[in-house]
Design an enzyme around this catalytic site. Structure first.
Site, mmCIF file in Angstrom:
data_model
loop_
_atom_site.group_PDB
_atom_site.id
_atom_site.type_symbol
_atom_site.label_atom_id
_atom_site.label_comp_id
_atom_site.label_asym_id
_atom_site.label_seq_id
_atom_site.Cartn_x
_atom_site.Cartn_y
_atom_site.Cartn_z
ATOM 1 C CD GLU A 160 67.161 -46.230 70.667
ATOM 2 O OE1 GLU A 160 66.004 -47.300 70.656
ATOM 3 O OE2 GLU A 160 66.420 -45.161 69.809
ATOM 4 C CD GLU A 265 68.509 -41.867 65.419
ATOM 5 O OE1 GLU A 265 67.362 -42.154 65.751
ATOM 6 O OE2 GLU A 265 69.174 -42.830 65.620
HETATM 7 C C1 XIL Z 1 62.902 -45.491 63.129
HETATM 8 C C2 XIL Z 1 62.884 -45.303 61.526
HETATM 9 O O1 XIL Z 1 62.824 -44.050 61.263
HETATM 10 C C3 XIL Z 1 61.461 -45.882 61.293
HETATM 11 O O2 XIL Z 1 61.173 -46.149 59.799
HETATM 12 C C4 XIL Z 1 61.176 -47.415 61.844
HETATM 13 O O3 XIL Z 1 60.035 -48.000 61.550
HETATM 14 C C5 XIL Z 1 61.602 -47.501 63.310
HETATM 15 O O4 XIL Z 1 62.769 -46.899 63.579
HETATM 16 N N1 XIL Z 1 65.881 -44.148 67.008
HETATM 17 C C6 XIL Z 1 67.083 -44.798 66.264
HETATM 18 C C7 XIL Z 1 66.355 -44.884 64.638
HETATM 19 O O5 XIL Z 1 67.799 -45.139 66.526
HETATM 20 O O6 XIL Z 1 66.722 -46.324 63.906
HETATM 21 C C8 XIL Z 1 64.752 -45.119 64.619
HETATM 22 O O7 XIL Z 1 64.414 -45.139 63.289
HETATM 23 C C9 XIL Z 1 64.115 -43.828 65.611
HETATM 24 C C10 XIL Z 1 64.503 -43.943 66.742
#
Ligand code: XIL
Length: 358
Positions: A160, A265
Site C-alpha cells: 500500500e 486479499e
Molecule cells: C487487516 C487485518 O485483517 C486486521 O485483523 C487488522 O486489524 C488490520 O489489518 N490490507 C492489508 C491487510 O494489506 O494487512 C489488512 O489486514 C487489510 C487491508
C-alpha cells in the site's frame, strides 16, 4: 450377520469406485468438494490466517483449512508492529508456527508484509530522526526476511505505498527516506531473501490512475536492475461494485511487465460502506444469491487468465472472523467469504466450485 456384511461388499466397492476420492476423504464436511483440488491446474487457493488458526485453537476450522487451501498469508503476525515490537525485540513465535504449519500441510506461505505504513511498532511511529528510521528500515528487512528465506514462498515486500491518484502515499518512509525507499526495500529484501519471491501488494490498483502508479513503481524497480517477481491486487471489493473491466485490464497490463499477478486479499463486502448493521441475524437469500453470482463471475474471469494468475487468496477463512465485521465500521455483521460462521460452505462456495469445473 457375516452373510449380511458380505452382501454389502459389492455395493460398497461400487460406491468407492464411482466416487471422487477427494470428496470421500473429507471428514470435516462430508461430501464437500475442495477449492484447492478444483483449481489445482489453474492457480493456488489461499486464505489469510489469523492467530486463532495459527495456534490451532479452532480445530473445526483447522480441518477446513487443510482441506480447502494450499496457500496462506499471515493476517497479522508478520506485520512489523507484532514481529518487531521494540528496537532490539523480535517476536517470532507465531510466525515460526505458521511456517511449520505450512511445511507440515503443504501450504505455501506468502509472508505479509515488510514495509507498510500501518501496524508499525510504537517506537517508530513518532520518530523524527531520518537516520533512525533508516536504521529500522534496514535492520527490519534484513533480520525478518533472512530468517524466513527458503522457508516461506514469497514476501509482500512493500504494501500500500500508493495513493488513489498513483502518487506515493505520504508515509513515514516517504517522509524520512524519500521516494527511492520502495526500490531500496526490494534491494534489501532480495539480498536477505535470495530464494524467496518478492511482491508489491496494494488495494485499488485495478483502477486506472492507481494502476499507472503501480506500473511506474514496478518499472522503476526493474530499471534499477532489482528483482521484483509479482504484484498483488488485494481484491477488497463491494457487492454490486466489483470493477470487472478494470480488473481484467490490470491483469493484462501487470502480466505484461513480466511478473506474476495475484489476487491476494479477496473478500466481497455485502454491506454498504457506512450502513449501520443491516443483517445482524442472517443474510437475505437475494443478497446470498448476488454474492454467489459475483464470486462466480470473478472466478470465471480469473480462469480466463489462469496463465497469468498464480494465486487467489481470500482474506480470512469464514465470515465470523473476517476483518470486515470491524472495518470500516466496528461491530457489524458482514458475510464476505465462502464459508459461514459455522464453517459451512455458502452458496458462493458452490458457485466458485462450479466455475472451476469449467
Ligand atoms: C487487516 C487485518 O485483517 C486486521 O485483523 C487488522 O486489524 C488490520 O489489518 N490490507 C492489508 C491487510 O494489506 O494487512 C489488512 O489486514 C487489510 C487491508
Amino acid at each position: 450377520m457375516k452373510v449380511q456384511i458380505r452382501a454389502y461388499v459389492p455395493l460398497i466397492t461400487t460406491i468407492l469406485l464411482f466416487s471422487d476420492c477427494s470428496t470421500i476423504k473429507n471428514t470435516a464436511g462430508g461430501g464437500v468438494p475442495s477449492l484447492k483440488e478444483t483449481y489445482k491446474n489453474d492457480f493456488l487457493i489461499g486464505a489469510a490466517l489469523g492467530a486463532r488458526y495459527i495456534q490451532r485453537s479452532d480445530l473445526r476450522a483447522d480441518s477446513l483449512i487443510k482441506r480447502q487451501f494450499n496457500a496462506a498469508t499471515p493476517e497479522n503476525v508478520m506485520k512489523a508492529g507484532i514481529i518487531h515490537p521494540g528496537w532490539n525485540t523480535y517476536r517470532f513465535e507465531l510466525a515460526d508456527q505458521l511456517v511449520e504449519y505450512g511445511r507440515q500441510n503443504n501450504i505455501r506461505i506468502n509472508a505479509h508484509t515488510l514495509i507498510w505504513h500501518n501496524q508499525l511498532p510504537g517506537f517508530l511511529r513518532n520518530m523524527e530522526d531520518a537516520d533512525s528510521v533508516r536504521a529500522f528500515f534496514e535492520s527490519h528487512i534484513s533480520t525478518v526476511a533472512s530468517r524466513y528465506d527458503g522457508k516461506v514462498y514469497s514476501w509482500d515486500v512493500v504494501n500500500e505505498a500508493l495513493n488513489e491518484d498513483g502518487t506515493l502515499r505520504n508515509s513515514i518512509f516517504l517522509q524520512k527516506l524519500g521516494p527511492a525507499y520502495v526500490t531500496e526495500a526490494f534491494r534489501l529484501a532480495g539480498k536477505a531473501a535470495p530464494h524467496t519471491e518478492l511482491y508489491y501488494n496494494d488495494y485499488g490498483i485495478e483502477n486506472p490512475r492507481k494502476r499507472a502508479g503501480a506500473v511506474a513503481l514496478v518499472k522503476k524497480i526493474q530499471a534499477a536492475g532489482i528483482r521484483i517477481d509479482g504484484i498483488g491486487i488485494q481484491g477488497h471489493w463491494q457487492l454490486g461494485k466489483v470493477p470487472y473491466k478494470n480488473i481484467e485490464e490490470s491483469i493484462r497490463v501487470f502480466s505484461g511487465l513480466g511478473i506474476r499477478v495475484m489476487i491476494t486479499e479477496l473478500d466481497l463486502s455485502v454491506l454498504p460502506e457506512h450502513a449501520a448493521d443491516p443483517y445482524p441475524h442472517g443474510l437475505p437469500d437475494s443478497v446470498q444469491n448476488n454474492l454467489a453470482r459475483e464470486y462466480e463471475t470473478l472466478f470465471r474471469l480469473f480462469l480466463q487468465y489462469r496463465k497469468q494468475i498464480s494465486r487467489v487468496t481470500f482474506w480470512g477463512v469464514e465470515d465470523g472472523h473476517s476483518w470486515l465485521n470491524d472495518w470500516p465500521v466496528k461491530g457489524r455483521t458482514n458475510y464476505p467469504l465462502l464459508f459461514d460462521r459455522n464453517d459451512v460452505p455458502k452458496k458462493a462456495f458452490y458457485s466458485v466450485i462450479d466455475a472451476g469445473k469449467k
